[in-house]
Design a protein around this motif. Structure first.
Motif, PDB file in Angstrom:
ATOM      1  N   ALA A   1       0.844  -1.135  -0.040  1.00 31.01           N
ATOM      2  CA  ALA A   1      -0.090   0.134   0.085  1.00 31.01           C
ATOM      3  C   ALA A   1       0.852   1.231  -0.021  1.00 31.01           C
ATOM      4  O   ALA A   1       0.437   2.662  -0.015  1.00 31.01           O
ATOM      5  CB  ALA A   1      -1.089  -0.144   1.202  1.00 31.01           C
ATOM      6  N   LYS A   2       2.150   1.178  -0.014  1.00 32.63           N
ATOM      7  CA  LYS A   2       2.993   2.308  -0.092  1.00 32.63           C
ATOM      8  C   LYS A   2       2.856   3.128  -1.150  1.00 32.63           C
ATOM      9  O   LYS A   2       2.868   4.303  -1.209  1.00 32.63           O
ATOM     10  CB  LYS A   2       4.562   1.942   0.234  1.00 32.63           C
ATOM     11  N   VAL A   3       2.511   2.479  -2.331  1.00 38.64           N
ATOM     12  CA  VAL A   3       2.287   3.112  -3.552  1.00 38.64           C
ATOM     13  C   VAL A   3       1.089   4.185  -3.328  1.00 38.64           C
ATOM     14  O   VAL A   3       0.956   5.448  -3.710  1.00 38.64           O
ATOM     15  CB  VAL A   3       1.919   2.486  -4.839  1.00 38.64           C
ATOM     16  N   ALA A   4      -0.044   3.545  -2.820  1.00 33.93           N
ATOM     17  CA  ALA A   4      -1.325   4.136  -2.599  1.00 33.93           C
ATOM     18  C   ALA A   4      -1.174   5.310  -1.659  1.00 33.93           C
ATOM     19  O   ALA A   4      -1.897   6.368  -1.689  1.00 33.93           O
ATOM     20  CB  ALA A   4      -2.388   3.196  -2.455  1.00 33.93           C
ATOM     21  N   GLU A   5      -0.287   5.049  -0.616  1.00 32.07           N
ATOM     22  CA  GLU A   5      -0.208   6.081   0.548  1.00 32.07           C
ATOM     23  C   GLU A   5       0.632   7.317  -0.166  1.00 32.07           C
ATOM     24  O   GLU A   5       0.373   8.404   0.223  1.00 32.07           O
ATOM     25  CB  GLU A   5       0.735   5.428   1.711  1.00 32.07           C
ATOM     26  N   ALA A   6       1.721   6.926  -0.957  1.00 29.12           N
ATOM     27  CA  ALA A   6       2.523   7.950  -1.408  1.00 29.12           C
ATOM     28  C   ALA A   6       1.575   8.967  -2.313  1.00 29.12           C
ATOM     29  O   ALA A   6       1.437  10.143  -2.593  1.00 29.12           O
ATOM     30  CB  ALA A   6       3.509   7.518  -2.195  1.00 29.12           C
ATOM     31  N   ALA A   7       0.400   8.255  -3.238  1.00 26.89           N
ATOM     32  CA  ALA A   7      -0.385   8.801  -4.256  1.00 26.89           C
ATOM     33  C   ALA A   7      -1.226   9.782  -3.335  1.00 26.89           C
ATOM     34  O   ALA A   7      -1.818  10.899  -3.747  1.00 26.89           O
ATOM     35  CB  ALA A   7      -0.973   7.949  -4.908  1.00 26.89           C
ATOM     36  N   HIS A   8      -1.660   9.359  -2.037  1.00 31.28           N
ATOM     37  CA  HIS A   8      -2.718   9.944  -1.486  1.00 31.28           C
ATOM     38  C   HIS A   8      -2.076  11.356  -0.906  1.00 31.28           C
ATOM     39  O   HIS A   8      -2.792  12.223  -1.018  1.00 31.28           O
ATOM     40  CB  HIS A   8      -2.885   9.260  -0.056  1.00 31.28           C
ATOM     41  N   PHE A   9      -1.028  11.106  -0.467  1.00 29.49           N
ATOM     42  CA  PHE A   9      -0.018  12.438  -0.104  1.00 29.49           C
ATOM     43  C   PHE A   9       0.211  13.362  -1.142  1.00 29.49           C
ATOM     44  O   PHE A   9      -0.213  14.584  -1.055  1.00 29.49           O
ATOM     45  CB  PHE A   9       1.455  11.938   0.493  1.00 29.49           C
ATOM     46  N   ALA A  94      -1.255   4.681 -13.037  1.00 31.39           N
ATOM     47  CA  ALA A  94      -0.163   3.819 -12.231  1.00 31.39           C
ATOM     48  C   ALA A  94      -0.449   3.306 -10.791  1.00 31.39           C
ATOM     49  O   ALA A  94      -0.155   2.277 -10.596  1.00 31.39           O
ATOM     50  CB  ALA A  94       0.859   4.814 -12.280  1.00 31.39           C
ATOM     51  N   VAL A  95      -1.059   4.084 -10.057  1.00 31.33           N
ATOM     52  CA  VAL A  95      -1.748   3.669  -8.900  1.00 31.33           C
ATOM     53  C   VAL A  95      -2.709   2.151  -9.082  1.00 31.33           C
ATOM     54  O   VAL A  95      -2.649   1.298  -8.327  1.00 31.33           O
ATOM     55  CB  VAL A  95      -2.388   4.748  -8.081  1.00 31.33           C
ATOM     56  N   LEU A  96      -3.368   2.452 -10.086  1.00 28.97           N
ATOM     57  CA  LEU A  96      -4.633   1.437 -10.197  1.00 28.97           C
ATOM     58  C   LEU A  96      -3.784   0.081 -10.558  1.00 28.97           C
ATOM     59  O   LEU A  96      -4.167  -0.946 -10.187  1.00 28.97           O
ATOM     60  CB  LEU A  96      -5.396   1.705 -11.571  1.00 28.97           C
ATOM     61  N   PHE A  97      -2.469   0.187 -11.349  1.00 27.19           N
ATOM     62  CA  PHE A  97      -1.697  -0.914 -11.869  1.00 27.19           C
ATOM     63  C   PHE A  97      -0.854  -1.356 -10.736  1.00 27.19           C
ATOM     64  O   PHE A  97      -0.480  -2.672 -10.582  1.00 27.19           O
ATOM     65  CB  PHE A  97      -1.050  -0.752 -13.056  1.00 27.19           C
ATOM     66  N   LEU A  98      -0.204  -0.445  -9.977  1.00 30.29           N
ATOM     67  CA  LEU A  98       0.907  -0.654  -8.990  1.00 30.29           C
ATOM     68  C   LEU A  98       0.402  -0.970  -7.507  1.00 30.29           C
ATOM     69  O   LEU A  98       1.101  -1.862  -6.689  1.00 30.29           O
ATOM     70  CB  LEU A  98       1.898   0.318  -8.822  1.00 30.29           C
ATOM     71  N   ALA A  99      -0.736  -0.571  -7.207  1.00 31.26           N
ATOM     72  CA  ALA A  99      -1.026  -0.527  -5.587  1.00 31.26           C
ATOM     73  C   ALA A  99      -1.848  -2.070  -5.533  1.00 31.26           C
ATOM     74  O   ALA A  99      -2.470  -2.598  -6.444  1.00 31.26           O
ATOM     75  CB  ALA A  99      -2.160   0.392  -5.446  1.00 31.26           C
ATOM     76  N   PRO A 100      -1.653  -2.440  -4.398  1.00 31.65           N
ATOM     77  CA  PRO A 100      -2.376  -3.636  -4.006  1.00 31.65           C
ATOM     78  C   PRO A 100      -3.825  -3.852  -4.049  1.00 31.65           C
ATOM     79  O   PRO A 100      -4.412  -2.478  -3.794  1.00 31.65           O
ATOM     80  CB  PRO A 100      -1.811  -4.031  -2.576  1.00 31.65           C
ATOM     81  N   SER A 101      -4.553  -4.637  -4.132  1.00 29.74           N
ATOM     82  CA  SER A 101      -5.963  -4.564  -4.344  1.00 29.74           C
ATOM     83  C   SER A 101      -6.562  -4.679  -2.791  1.00 29.74           C
ATOM     84  O   SER A 101      -7.646  -4.214  -2.637  1.00 29.74           O
ATOM     85  CB  SER A 101      -6.521  -5.867  -5.169  1.00 29.74           C
ATOM     86  N   ARG A 102      -5.819  -5.270  -1.914  1.00 28.75           N
ATOM     87  CA  ARG A 102      -6.198  -5.149  -0.559  1.00 28.75           C
ATOM     88  C   ARG A 102      -5.046  -4.309   0.228  1.00 28.75           C
ATOM     89  O   ARG A 102      -3.885  -4.391  -0.104  1.00 28.75           O
ATOM     90  CB  ARG A 102      -6.313  -6.580  -0.029  1.00 28.75           C
ATOM     91  N   PRO A 103      -5.450  -3.745   1.491  1.00 27.44           N
ATOM     92  CA  PRO A 103      -4.735  -3.190   2.340  1.00 27.44           C
ATOM     93  C   PRO A 103      -3.736  -4.015   2.855  1.00 27.44           C
ATOM     94  O   PRO A 103      -4.111  -5.196   3.193  1.00 27.44           O
ATOM     95  CB  PRO A 103      -5.479  -2.511   3.218  1.00 27.44           C
ATOM     96  N   THR A 104      -2.438  -3.999   2.817  1.00 30.16           N
ATOM     97  CA  THR A 104      -1.364  -4.837   3.544  1.00 30.16           C
ATOM     98  C   THR A 104      -1.477  -4.553   4.945  1.00 30.16           C
ATOM     99  O   THR A 104      -1.413  -5.353   5.714  1.00 30.16           O
ATOM    100  CB  THR A 104      -0.069  -4.603   3.014  1.00 30.16           C
ATOM    101  N   VAL A 105      -1.511  -3.534   5.514  1.00 32.45           N
ATOM    102  CA  VAL A 105      -1.658  -3.063   6.924  1.00 32.45           C
ATOM    103  C   VAL A 105      -2.699  -1.963   7.170  1.00 32.45           C
ATOM    104  O   VAL A 105      -2.762  -1.155   6.141  1.00 32.45           O
ATOM    105  CB  VAL A 105      -0.384  -2.837   7.708  1.00 32.45           C
ATOM    106  N   LEU A 106      -3.558  -1.901   8.279  1.00 33.41           N
ATOM    107  CA  LEU A 106      -4.045  -0.749   8.471  1.00 33.41           C
ATOM    108  C   LEU A 106      -3.316   0.618   8.608  1.00 33.41           C
ATOM    109  O   LEU A 106      -2.388   0.465   9.157  1.00 33.41           O
ATOM    110  CB  LEU A 106      -4.878  -0.825   9.727  1.00 33.41           C
TER     111      LEU A 106
END
Length: 108
Positions: A1-9, A94-106
């Motif tokens: 989820a690091k990709v999605a967290e970075a994208a959120h930022f 990029a986020v759609l393709f690189l982020a996991p489909s489920r959260p890895t940790v809360l």
């Protein structure tokens, strides 16, 4: 989820540019509208991080579409909304393709 967290930022930084532009060139109603829009997008992005991280990409693509069709009166240089829209769409895909489909940790 690091990709999605970075994208959120990154989404927060992108939205802050629009709020700043409204602060400089807009009236109070425009500032409140832009701040409300940004708040809804960031809350949706945060919720998506916890449920479906790839959803952050969809939200960023949504902002890119906003840039393309509605942001031309945001008080920014004329070239900025189409540029930002293109960057948003590429980043969102990029986020759609690189982020996991489920959260890895809360996330916090």
């Amino acid at each position: 989820a690091k990709v999605a967290e970075a994208a959120h930022f990154a989404l927060g930084m992108i939205l802050a540019i629009y709020i700043g532009a409204r602060l400089v060139s807009g009236d109070l109603i425009e500032v409140l509208w832009e701040t409300g829009f940004a708040s809804v997008m960031l809350l949706a992005s945060l919720a998506s991080l916890r449920v479906w991280p790839r959803g952050v990409g969809i939200i960023i693509i949504g902002h890119g579409l906003y840039d393309q069709f509605f942001a031309h009166s945001a008080g920014l240089p004329e070239w900025y909304p189409p540029f930002c829209g293109a960057v948003d769409i590429v980043l969102g895909l990029a986020v759609l393709f690189l982020a996991p489909s489920r959260p890895t940790v809360l996330t916090h």
